[in-house]
Motif scaffolding. Sequence first.
Motif, PDB file in Angstrom:
ATOM      1  N   VAL A 295      -9.482  -8.224   1.514  1.00 26.84           N
ATOM      2  CA  VAL A 295      -8.932  -7.513   2.675  1.00 26.84           C
ATOM      3  C   VAL A 295      -8.278  -6.220   2.191  1.00 26.84           C
ATOM      4  O   VAL A 295      -7.970  -6.076   1.000  1.00 26.84           O
ATOM      5  N   PRO A 296      -8.049  -5.261   3.077  1.00 20.23           N
ATOM      6  CA  PRO A 296      -7.258  -4.085   2.701  1.00 20.23           C
ATOM      7  C   PRO A 296      -5.844  -4.522   2.312  1.00 20.23           C
ATOM      8  O   PRO A 296      -5.273  -5.425   2.938  1.00 20.23           O
ATOM      9  N   PRO A 297      -5.257  -3.939   1.287  1.00 20.49           N
ATOM     10  CA  PRO A 297      -3.927  -4.378   0.835  1.00 20.49           C
ATOM     11  C   PRO A 297      -2.832  -4.032   1.829  1.00 20.49           C
ATOM     12  O   PRO A 297      -2.915  -3.056   2.570  1.00 20.49           O
ATOM     13  N   LEU A 298      -1.817  -4.886   1.847  1.00 20.38           N
ATOM     14  CA  LEU A 298      -0.574  -4.637   2.593  1.00 20.38           C
ATOM     15  C   LEU A 298      -0.807  -4.465   4.085  1.00 20.38           C
ATOM     16  O   LEU A 298      -0.142  -3.678   4.747  1.00 20.38           O
ATOM     17  N   LEU A 299      -1.760  -5.235   4.616  1.00 18.50           N
ATOM     18  CA  LEU A 299      -2.089  -5.098   6.035  1.00 18.50           C
ATOM     19  C   LEU A 299      -1.175  -5.945   6.922  1.00 18.50           C
ATOM     20  O   LEU A 299      -1.007  -5.654   8.096  1.00 18.50           O
ATOM     21  N   PHE A 300      -0.575  -6.996   6.370  1.00 19.90           N
ATOM     22  CA  PHE A 300       0.221  -7.922   7.183  1.00 19.90           C
ATOM     23  C   PHE A 300       1.722  -7.767   6.961  1.00 19.90           C
ATOM     24  O   PHE A 300       2.521  -8.287   7.735  1.00 19.90           O
ATOM     25  N   ILE A 301       2.094  -7.065   5.901  1.00 17.77           N
ATOM     26  CA  ILE A 301       3.506  -7.050   5.506  1.00 17.77           C
ATOM     27  C   ILE A 301       4.394  -6.392   6.559  1.00 17.77           C
ATOM     28  O   ILE A 301       5.547  -6.791   6.765  1.00 17.77           O
ATOM     29  N   SER A 302       3.873  -5.398   7.272  1.00 17.73           N
ATOM     30  CA  SER A 302       4.685  -4.730   8.296  1.00 17.73           C
ATOM     31  C   SER A 302       5.006  -5.674   9.450  1.00 17.73           C
ATOM     32  O   SER A 302       6.099  -5.608  10.036  1.00 17.73           O
ATOM     33  N   ILE A 303       4.068  -6.569   9.782  1.00 18.07           N
ATOM     34  CA  ILE A 303       4.309  -7.552  10.849  1.00 18.07           C
ATOM     35  C   ILE A 303       5.397  -8.520  10.418  1.00 18.07           C
ATOM     36  O   ILE A 303       6.287  -8.883  11.207  1.00 18.07           O
ATOM     37  N   ILE A 304       5.352  -8.931   9.145  1.00 20.53           N
ATOM     38  CA  ILE A 304       6.360  -9.859   8.624  1.00 20.53           C
ATOM     39  C   ILE A 304       7.725  -9.183   8.593  1.00 20.53           C
ATOM     40  O   ILE A 304       8.739  -9.774   9.011  1.00 20.53           O
ATOM     41  N   GLU A 305       7.755  -7.941   8.122  1.00 23.11           N
ATOM     42  CA  GLU A 305       9.020  -7.181   8.104  1.00 23.11           C
ATOM     43  C   GLU A 305       9.601  -7.083   9.509  1.00 23.11           C
ATOM     44  O   GLU A 305      10.814  -7.267   9.710  1.00 23.11           O
ATOM     45  N   ASN A 306       8.750  -6.786  10.458  1.00 26.28           N
ATOM     46  CA  ASN A 306       9.198  -6.610  11.832  1.00 26.28           C
ATOM     47  C   ASN A 306       9.775  -7.904  12.410  1.00 26.28           C
ATOM     48  O   ASN A 306      10.735  -7.886  13.184  1.00 26.28           O
ATOM     49  N   ALA A 307       9.171  -9.045  12.037  1.00 23.79           N
ATOM     50  CA  ALA A 307       9.671 -10.334  12.521  1.00 23.79           C
ATOM     51  C   ALA A 307      11.075 -10.606  12.004  1.00 23.79           C
ATOM     52  O   ALA A 307      11.947 -11.086  12.753  1.00 23.79           O
ATOM     53  N   PHE A 308      11.312 -10.305  10.733  1.00 27.12           N
ATOM     54  CA  PHE A 308      12.655 -10.505  10.178  1.00 27.12           C
ATOM     55  C   PHE A 308      13.646  -9.484  10.731  1.00 27.12           C
ATOM     56  O   PHE A 308      14.840  -9.774  10.865  1.00 27.12           O
ATOM     57  N   LYS A 309      13.154  -8.315  11.076  1.00 26.30           N
ATOM     58  CA  LYS A 309      14.037  -7.286  11.609  1.00 26.30           C
ATOM     59  C   LYS A 309      14.543  -7.663  12.994  1.00 26.30           C
ATOM     60  O   LYS A 309      15.726  -7.485  13.314  1.00 26.30           O
ATOM     61  N   HIS A 310      13.646  -8.190  13.842  1.00 31.53           N
ATOM     62  CA  HIS A 310      13.996  -8.465  15.242  1.00 31.53           C
ATOM     63  C   HIS A 310      14.220  -9.946  15.534  1.00 31.53           C
ATOM     64  O   HIS A 310      14.625 -10.279  16.649  1.00 31.53           O
ATOM     65  N   GLY A 311      13.937 -10.813  14.580  1.00 29.76           N
ATOM     66  CA  GLY A 311      14.015 -12.245  14.874  1.00 29.76           C
ATOM     67  C   GLY A 311      15.197 -12.968  14.271  1.00 29.76           C
ATOM     68  O   GLY A 311      15.201 -14.205  14.235  1.00 29.76           O
TER      69      GLY A 311
ATOM     70  N   GLY B  83      10.925   1.733  11.760  1.00 30.89           N
ATOM     71  CA  GLY B  83       9.729   1.477  12.553  1.00 30.89           C
ATOM     72  C   GLY B  83       8.477   2.108  11.999  1.00 30.89           C
ATOM     73  O   GLY B  83       7.408   2.015  12.594  1.00 30.89           O
ATOM     74  N   ILE B  84       8.581   2.745  10.821  1.00 31.72           N
ATOM     75  CA  ILE B  84       7.416   3.415  10.252  1.00 31.72           C
ATOM     76  C   ILE B  84       6.340   2.418   9.845  1.00 31.72           C
ATOM     77  O   ILE B  84       5.155   2.728   9.856  1.00 31.72           O
ATOM     78  N   GLY B  85       6.767   1.190   9.505  1.00 33.76           N
ATOM     79  CA  GLY B  85       5.806   0.172   9.071  1.00 33.76           C
ATOM     80  C   GLY B  85       4.793  -0.168  10.144  1.00 33.76           C
ATOM     81  O   GLY B  85       3.581  -0.185   9.899  1.00 33.76           O
ATOM     82  N   MET B  86       5.258  -0.443  11.362  1.00 32.28           N
ATOM     83  CA  MET B  86       4.359  -0.802  12.455  1.00 32.28           C
ATOM     84  C   MET B  86       3.523   0.400  12.903  1.00 32.28           C
ATOM     85  O   MET B  86       2.360   0.260  13.272  1.00 32.28           O
ATOM     86  N   GLU B  87       4.114   1.583  12.840  1.00 38.13           N
ATOM     87  CA  GLU B  87       3.361   2.794  13.177  1.00 38.13           C
ATOM     88  C   GLU B  87       2.212   3.002  12.196  1.00 38.13           C
ATOM     89  O   GLU B  87       1.083   3.310  12.586  1.00 38.13           O
ATOM     90  N   ASN B  88       2.496   2.814  10.910  1.00 37.35           N
ATOM     91  CA  ASN B  88       1.449   2.940   9.894  1.00 37.35           C
ATOM     92  C   ASN B  88       0.376   1.877  10.055  1.00 37.35           C
ATOM     93  O   ASN B  88      -0.814   2.135   9.823  1.00 37.35           O
ATOM     94  N   LEU B  89       0.792   0.667  10.415  1.00 36.01           N
ATOM     95  CA  LEU B  89      -0.171  -0.420  10.600  1.00 36.01           C
ATOM     96  C   LEU B  89      -1.187  -0.055  11.681  1.00 36.01           C
ATOM     97  O   LEU B  89      -2.401  -0.230  11.493  1.00 36.01           O
TER      98      LEU B  89
END
Length: 346
Positions: free
Chosen positions: A252-268, A308-314
């Motif tokens: 898979v392309p690298p680092l494709l899921f990490i922004s989703i995980i970061e976002n979950a910890f940020k808002h959850g 929020g740059i992580g989700m924007e980049n994703l």
Amino acid sequence: MNSTKYFYNKYLIILLHIGVWGLLFISPYLFISGQTSLSNITEHSWIPLLFYIIIFYLNYLLLIKKFIFTKKIFLFILINIIVIGLFVWIKHEYILKMFVDNRPKFSHPIRPSRSFFIYIDSLSMIIPIAFVVALKIGERWLKTEAEKKEIENIKLHSELEHLKYQIQPHFFFNSLNNIYSLVDIAPEKAKETLHSLSKLMRYLLYESNSDKVQLNKEIDFMNKYIELMKLRLTDKTHVHSFLPKVDNSITVPPLLFISIIENAFKHGVSATQESEIDFQMEVNKNVIRFVSKNKNFPKTNSDKSGSGIGMENLNKRLDLLYPNEYIYTSKIIQDQYIVILEFKLN
């Protein structure tokens, strides 16, 4: 690779040209009748065809590139008129007379004038010119489209590299924020977190530089990151992750899921309320599906835990990597923030 492909394409084009002209030369001989002599075929088929070949390749190899593509249309037309006139003159002044002298004389009540044959021969020589102009314009259009595609691919690769390298400092910035929050309240955990962060940064620096990485390595990276994030959580937050063991051949392309995980910890995560964070990945045949769920605790404007740059980049990376070929949805259902990412494995 590109030079080899170009060589084979050029070789095939040459073979195609030889095949077409060869077929045109052989066709009159194959369909010759018992009453048609070889000299008649030579006069009416092979010699005109030889003129067509000369006119065709004179335009194909020289005139079109030199005059049409440089918008010198008048010179192109003038040169072709001179060439056609020369060939018509050669045919009627030398070649036809040679065959007429050796041909039995027959009387015919109605014999077309010489000017009529000159007119027909001139028109017939325009046909290869029209064909070769259309062919060269088509070839140039295909070449231009191929060059545009190559430029787009280079631009795409550059944008993907730019977005991927943006993730690394962003990830490092967020991780340092987490460590900073632990320094005073749990220094031992902060040390442990720094050690885990060094392992993660090693993956970012050395493993994720290629266009594709093994999915099992990406999953290991995700697990380590989740464990790192759990160090700063209280007992009020429960984290569940179901990430499968997969075959080494899946990439898979690298680092494709990490922004989703970061976002979950940020808002959850909440310091006062019970919450759960769930990550689940499924790999079925050639489709990968990743689901993230967390209780939604919207951050205030004063919260600096992430830009929020992580989700924007994703989203940008998905558009570049899988244009119109992926599913990405984020929604809130009964106070649960749910993110679903699904795409086909190449």
